[in-house]
Design a protein around this motif. Structure first.
Motif, PDB file in Angstrom:
ATOM      1  N   ASP A 138       4.361   6.383  -1.743  1.00 57.58           N
ATOM      2  CA  ASP A 138       3.557   5.160  -1.841  1.00 57.58           C
ATOM      3  C   ASP A 138       3.925   4.388  -3.106  1.00 57.58           C
ATOM      4  O   ASP A 138       4.085   3.158  -3.078  1.00 57.58           O
ATOM      5  CB  ASP A 138       2.061   5.493  -1.874  1.00 57.58           C
ATOM      6  N   LYS A 143      -5.982   1.102   1.597  1.00 58.60           N
ATOM      7  CA  LYS A 143      -6.356   2.511   1.665  1.00 58.60           C
ATOM      8  C   LYS A 143      -7.876   2.678   1.588  1.00 58.60           C
ATOM      9  O   LYS A 143      -8.436   3.525   2.287  1.00 58.60           O
ATOM     10  CB  LYS A 143      -5.665   3.311   0.562  1.00 58.60           C
ATOM     11  N   HIS A 164      -9.219   1.784   4.976  1.00 54.27           N
ATOM     12  CA  HIS A 164      -8.921   2.862   5.924  1.00 54.27           C
ATOM     13  C   HIS A 164      -9.893   4.033   5.719  1.00 54.27           C
ATOM     14  O   HIS A 164     -10.430   4.586   6.689  1.00 54.27           O
ATOM     15  CB  HIS A 164      -7.470   3.325   5.765  1.00 54.27           C
ATOM     16  N   ILE A 190      -3.606   7.640   3.959  1.00 50.94           N
ATOM     17  CA  ILE A 190      -2.744   6.991   4.937  1.00 50.94           C
ATOM     18  C   ILE A 190      -1.542   6.535   4.132  1.00 50.94           C
ATOM     19  O   ILE A 190      -1.686   6.011   3.027  1.00 50.94           O
ATOM     20  CB  ILE A 190      -3.435   5.824   5.680  1.00 50.94           C
ATOM     21  N   SER A 191      -0.357   6.750   4.649  1.00 51.04           N
ATOM     22  CA  SER A 191       0.839   6.403   3.883  1.00 51.04           C
ATOM     23  C   SER A 191       1.031   4.889   3.846  1.00 51.04           C
ATOM     24  O   SER A 191       0.652   4.178   4.771  1.00 51.04           O
ATOM     25  CB  SER A 191       2.074   7.072   4.482  1.00 51.04           C
ATOM     26  N   GLN A 218       3.818   3.534   4.122  1.00 49.76           N
ATOM     27  CA  GLN A 218       4.759   3.260   5.216  1.00 49.76           C
ATOM     28  C   GLN A 218       3.999   2.943   6.495  1.00 49.76           C
ATOM     29  O   GLN A 218       4.319   1.993   7.200  1.00 49.76           O
ATOM     30  CB  GLN A 218       5.676   4.463   5.405  1.00 49.76           C
ATOM     31  N   GLN A 219       2.959   3.717   6.807  1.00 53.15           N
ATOM     32  CA  GLN A 219       2.146   3.455   7.990  1.00 53.15           C
ATOM     33  C   GLN A 219       1.376   2.150   7.846  1.00 53.15           C
ATOM     34  O   GLN A 219       1.267   1.386   8.793  1.00 53.15           O
ATOM     35  CB  GLN A 219       1.204   4.621   8.253  1.00 53.15           C
ATOM     36  N   LEU A 223       3.580  -0.732   8.639  1.00 52.35           N
ATOM     37  CA  LEU A 223       3.820  -0.857  10.085  1.00 52.35           C
ATOM     38  C   LEU A 223       2.641  -1.505  10.799  1.00 52.35           C
ATOM     39  O   LEU A 223       2.821  -2.207  11.789  1.00 52.35           O
ATOM     40  CB  LEU A 223       4.118   0.514  10.700  1.00 52.35           C
ATOM     41  N   GLU A 224       1.432  -1.256  10.299  1.00 50.61           N
ATOM     42  CA  GLU A 224       0.231  -1.774  10.941  1.00 50.61           C
ATOM     43  C   GLU A 224      -0.092  -3.215  10.576  1.00 50.61           C
ATOM     44  O   GLU A 224      -0.862  -3.853  11.268  1.00 50.61           O
ATOM     45  CB  GLU A 224      -0.976  -0.878  10.578  1.00 50.61           C
TER      46      GLU A 224
END
Length: 151
Positions: A112, A130, A133, A142-143, A145-146, A149-150
């Motif tokens: 991260d 984060k 989330h 939650i990464s 990277q994820q 993507l979202e």
């Protein structure tokens, strides 16, 4: 040797405070209270976040997360925490930690931080996403990277 490890930890904490300063998060360095050590704190969107910073080769497990949650929960009810582990957290530890308990923590790992340092996302955006989330799912990790993507 232990003194070398301590030096790396202090260096890591100092670099984190520099990063927090770049994003105007008004960091405070490590401080001691009776019976405990806090690795620092920062202010973000009218919330104080206590910091736990782990610079070790192995991912941390549930116990480290539980100890830090206890530190945060023993302060003001509006306190929040950011658990930063350069090696991340074990999958089992994250599942066990999040199971059936409310949280006021978010977790950040070395990958991260790489995305922040590489300019792919700002640190304030990482904290914001984060925290959202965690509020929506109860999951502390939650990464980035994820998240990228979202969004």
């Amino acid at each position: 040797p232990a003194s070398l490890t301590f030096s790396y930890i202090r260096l890591f904490q100092g670099k984190l405070n520099n990063l927090f300063s770049i994003f105007n998060l008004q960091p405070r360095g490590p401080f001691r209270l009776v019976g405990e050590q806090i690795d620092g704190s920062l202010d973000f969107e009218n919330h104080t976040y206590l910091i736990e910073a782990k610079f070790q080769a192995k991912p941390v497990g549930q116990n480290d997360l539980l100890v830090f949650r206890e530190k945060v929960e023993s302060k003001a009810t509006w306190s929040r925490g950011i658990f930063i582990s350069i090696s991340g957290c074990t999958a089992d530890g994250l599942i066990a930690f999040s199971k059936g308990r409310p949280t006021n923590l978010i977790a950040i790992n070395g990958q991260d931080l790489y995305f922040v340092l590489d300019g792919q996302i700002s640190l304030d955006q990482v904290i914001r996403l984060k925290a959202r989330h965690a509020a929506e799912t109860g999951e502390v990790m939650i990464s980035v990277q994820q998240l990228l993507l979202e969004t």
